[in-house]
Design a protein around this motif. Structure first.
Motif, mmCIF file in Angstrom:
data_model
loop_
_atom_site.group_PDB
_atom_site.id
_atom_site.type_symbol
_atom_site.label_atom_id
_atom_site.label_comp_id
_atom_site.label_asym_id
_atom_site.label_seq_id
_atom_site.Cartn_x
_atom_site.Cartn_y
_atom_site.Cartn_z
ATOM 1 N N TRP A 1 0.711 -1.114 0.021
ATOM 2 C CA TRP A 1 0.062 0.144 0.102
ATOM 3 C C TRP A 1 0.745 1.270 -0.015
ATOM 4 O O TRP A 1 0.416 2.263 -0.552
ATOM 5 N N PHE A 2 2.018 1.156 0.675
ATOM 6 C CA PHE A 2 2.806 2.344 0.687
ATOM 7 C C PHE A 2 3.256 2.767 -0.843
ATOM 8 O O PHE A 2 3.276 3.968 -1.162
ATOM 9 N N GLU A 3 3.539 1.564 -1.563
ATOM 10 C CA GLU A 3 3.974 1.971 -2.945
ATOM 11 C C GLU A 3 2.849 2.406 -3.747
ATOM 12 O O GLU A 3 3.198 3.182 -4.623
ATOM 13 N N ARG A 4 1.727 1.753 -3.566
ATOM 14 C CA ARG A 4 0.786 2.438 -4.304
ATOM 15 C C ARG A 4 0.301 3.880 -3.942
ATOM 16 O O ARG A 4 0.285 4.724 -5.047
ATOM 17 N N GLU A 5 0.619 4.084 -2.863
ATOM 18 C CA GLU A 5 0.336 5.683 -2.312
ATOM 19 C C GLU A 5 1.211 6.468 -2.946
ATOM 20 O O GLU A 5 1.070 7.522 -3.708
ATOM 21 N N VAL A 6 2.586 6.038 -3.178
ATOM 22 C CA VAL A 6 3.569 6.838 -3.798
ATOM 23 C C VAL A 6 3.429 6.884 -5.130
ATOM 24 O O VAL A 6 3.460 8.022 -5.739
ATOM 25 N N TRP A 7 3.041 5.778 -5.530
ATOM 26 C CA TRP A 7 2.735 5.918 -7.177
ATOM 27 C C TRP A 7 1.322 6.716 -7.604
ATOM 28 O O TRP A 7 1.415 7.743 -8.354
ATOM 29 N N TYR B 1 -9.174 8.421 -7.242
ATOM 30 C CA TYR B 1 -9.946 7.661 -7.878
ATOM 31 C C TYR B 1 -9.275 7.184 -9.261
ATOM 32 O O TYR B 1 -8.376 7.904 -9.666
ATOM 33 N N ASP B 2 -9.647 6.369 -9.927
ATOM 34 C CA ASP B 2 -9.081 5.678 -11.148
ATOM 35 C C ASP B 2 -8.891 6.601 -12.396
ATOM 36 O O ASP B 2 -8.201 6.736 -13.172
ATOM 37 N N GLU B 3 -9.786 7.569 -12.304
ATOM 38 C CA GLU B 3 -10.183 8.601 -13.470
ATOM 39 C C GLU B 3 -9.432 9.822 -13.181
ATOM 40 O O GLU B 3 -9.029 10.724 -13.944
ATOM 41 N N PHE B 4 -8.639 9.959 -12.119
ATOM 42 C CA PHE B 4 -7.842 11.190 -11.717
ATOM 43 C C PHE B 4 -6.644 11.075 -12.789
ATOM 44 O O PHE B 4 -5.991 9.981 -12.993
ATOM 45 N N GLN B 5 -6.530 12.300 -13.167
ATOM 46 C CA GLN B 5 -5.290 12.571 -14.166
ATOM 47 C C GLN B 5 -4.354 13.268 -13.404
ATOM 48 O O GLN B 5 -4.396 14.385 -12.733
ATOM 49 N N GLY B 6 -2.943 12.696 -13.436
ATOM 50 C CA GLY B 6 -1.807 13.348 -12.698
ATOM 51 C C GLY B 6 -1.374 12.611 -11.553
ATOM 52 O O GLY B 6 -2.410 11.742 -10.779
ATOM 53 N N HIS B 7 -0.473 13.462 -10.828
ATOM 54 C CA HIS B 7 -0.243 12.971 -9.456
ATOM 55 C C HIS B 7 -0.196 14.275 -8.603
ATOM 56 O O HIS B 7 0.667 15.346 -8.571
ATOM 57 N N PRO B 8 -1.044 14.459 -7.834
ATOM 58 C CA PRO B 8 -1.296 15.770 -6.948
ATOM 59 C C PRO B 8 0.014 16.026 -6.143
ATOM 60 O O PRO B 8 -0.139 17.524 -5.673
ATOM 61 N N LEU B 9 0.699 15.259 -5.623
ATOM 62 C CA LEU B 9 1.615 15.761 -4.562
ATOM 63 C C LEU B 9 2.863 16.335 -5.164
ATOM 64 O O LEU B 9 3.807 16.601 -4.671
ATOM 65 N N ARG B 10 2.919 16.165 -6.834
ATOM 66 C CA ARG B 10 3.993 16.697 -7.343
ATOM 67 C C ARG B 10 4.071 18.127 -7.394
ATOM 68 O O ARG B 10 2.916 18.772 -7.288
ATOM 69 N N LYS B 11 5.207 18.905 -7.141
ATOM 70 C CA LYS B 11 5.123 20.313 -6.814
ATOM 71 C C LYS B 11 4.874 21.031 -8.136
ATOM 72 O O LYS B 11 4.331 22.069 -8.092
ATOM 73 N N ASP B 12 4.492 20.441 -9.473
ATOM 74 C CA ASP B 12 4.096 21.052 -10.462
ATOM 75 C C ASP B 12 2.551 20.908 -10.609
ATOM 76 O O ASP B 12 2.047 21.250 -11.762
ATOM 77 N N TYR B 13 2.182 20.072 -9.909
ATOM 78 C CA TYR B 13 0.627 20.029 -9.938
ATOM 79 C C TYR B 13 -0.219 21.209 -9.467
ATOM 80 O O TYR B 13 0.388 21.831 -8.332
#
Lengths: 207, 191
Positions: free
Chosen positions: B141-147, B166-178
């Motif tokens: 689960w840790f690695e799924r969270e990081v992904w 959710y699966d339809e989400f686009q992008g990765h929200p904790l990246r600094k360019d989000y």
């Protein structure tokens, strides 16, 4: 006497009767609130404090939470709603039978609160009509009871024998909205997402 | 602890540091599986518990006001706080431009009660590290969270899907360019 019985009904008397029926229905409904608590966050503690014997929500006829939306009259949305949870909440709302009311409990459900990020719904009135807003983070039990009494007043003065203005197809016309916020298109009908996406059922997602 | 690592894995270590009893090792990602396996199974180390697995995005580290630890605080500090000494600033062994992310592992030994932190720098072009699910099932689960939140992939993971969004989400929200205010609702308005 016979002429009166065979003639058309006296419309003034009918109108008078209808109004009295509405009042009686409103009086009965406002003291028999079956609530569905949709508790997701810390506001739930204040909800429990209000519902239990110290503040005693049962004094107002609202002491009987139903954990099936089909048996509930009032939807208490208690706590932050994320975008992932929003379709579930909407489905719960859609399952409730008319007449139904919605209470936004706490600032997170009213406006999003201090959350302004990718995950949080900025107020549940973006996805469903809301009747009463109870602000506070979390609101005091007195504040909750104040909101409950205001909801009772609204229920009592509402026409009980006619269907409510909103339907499953369109924008609720008499939903309480903050000034400045445009009315929201309710995503229903064939143009919306396919129904299997509304509340994704993934029983093995934990594996 | 760090001395043992330096003796056994000199080819994988980029940097080691110890600060207030916290041992930290920055390692190359090629050696992650081998080092983690040895840390878990070696009788003298026995780091049998994966306490945490997370990631850091260094895209704007030290550049914006909010993430600049070297600048002085804009408002005066309250009386009970001391100014942060410069030795507490984390200096990476690699450049932030080349290696954008760090995957961070916290290990704990329930036998010896010691801890170690592993940093694995990865690049933005190839954000892939080996999965630790073969060593610790809890890494799943840790690695799924990081992904989900950082977009770092883990090779060998049995089920690398989103876990929080959710699966339809686009992008990765904790990246600094989000974008901070970007909305992707499933229902309701998009603003």
């Amino acid at each position: 006497m016979n002429a009166q019985m065979s003639g058309p009904p006296d419309t003034t008397k009918l109108n008078w009767m209808t109004t009295r029926l509405d009042a009686a229905l409103g009086w009965a409904r406002k003291f028999s609130i079956f609530q569905y608590p949709f508790v997701t966050a810390c506001c739930g503690m204040e909800y429990m404090a209000t519902a239990t014997s110290h503040y005693d929500m049962d004094r107002f006829g609202a002491g009987f939470p139903r954990f099936s939306p089909r048996q509930a009259d009032v939807l208490f949305v208690v706590g932050t709603i994320s975008h992932k949870m929003a379709p579930v909440l909407r489905r719960v709302y859609d399952q409730m039978t008319e007449p139904k009311w919605v209470v936004a409990f706490g600032v997170c459900t009213c406006t999003g609160g201090f959350y302004d990020n990718y995950a949080t719904v900025m107020g549940i009135d973006t996805i469903m009509p809301v009747d009463i807003y109870i602000p506070g983070c979390p609101p005091r039990p007195e504040n909750v009871l104040d909101g409950l009494i205001k909801l009772q007043e609204k229920i009592a003065t509402e026409p009980g024998t006619t269907p409510k203005a909103w339907s499953a197809t369109g924008v609720p016309e008499d939903a309480v909205r903050r000034p400045g916020r445009p009315p929201t298109e309710m995503p229903t009908g064939p143009s919306a997402r396919p129904p299997e996406l509304h509340a994704p059922h993934r029983p093995e997602s934990h594996l | 602890m760090l001395q043992t690592l330096v003796e056994r894995f000199p080819q994988f270590l980029l940097k080691t540091s110890a600060y207030r009893g916290q041992d930290t090792a920055v390692i190359k990602r090629e050696g992650l599986l081998e080092m983690a396996g040895r840390l878990r199974d070696d009788p003298g180390l026995q780091c049998d518990l994966l306490m945490d697995l997370t990631a850091v995005d260094y895209l704007k580290y030290g550049r914006s006001l909010g993430s600049a630890p070297t600048r002085s605080t804009p408002s005066p500090l309250p009386y009970y706080m001391k100014p942060k000494p410069t030795t507490e600033i984390w200096e990476r062994a690699v450049s932030n431009e080349t290696y954008r992310f760090d995957v961070v592992y916290h290990l704990f030994s329930s036998v010896y009660h010691h801890r170690i932190r592993l940093h694995v720098p990865v690049t933005a072009a190839d954000p892939v590290v080996d999965s630790l699910t073969s060593l610790w099932a809890g890494a799943n689960w840790f690695e799924r969270e990081v992904w989900d939140l950082f977009g770092i992939r883990f090779t060998g993971h049995p089920n690398l899907r989103r876990i929080l969004m959710y699966d339809e989400f686009q992008g990765h929200p904790l990246r600094k360019d989000y974008p901070v205010n970007k909305r992707q609702p499933l229902i309701g308005p998009t603003t």
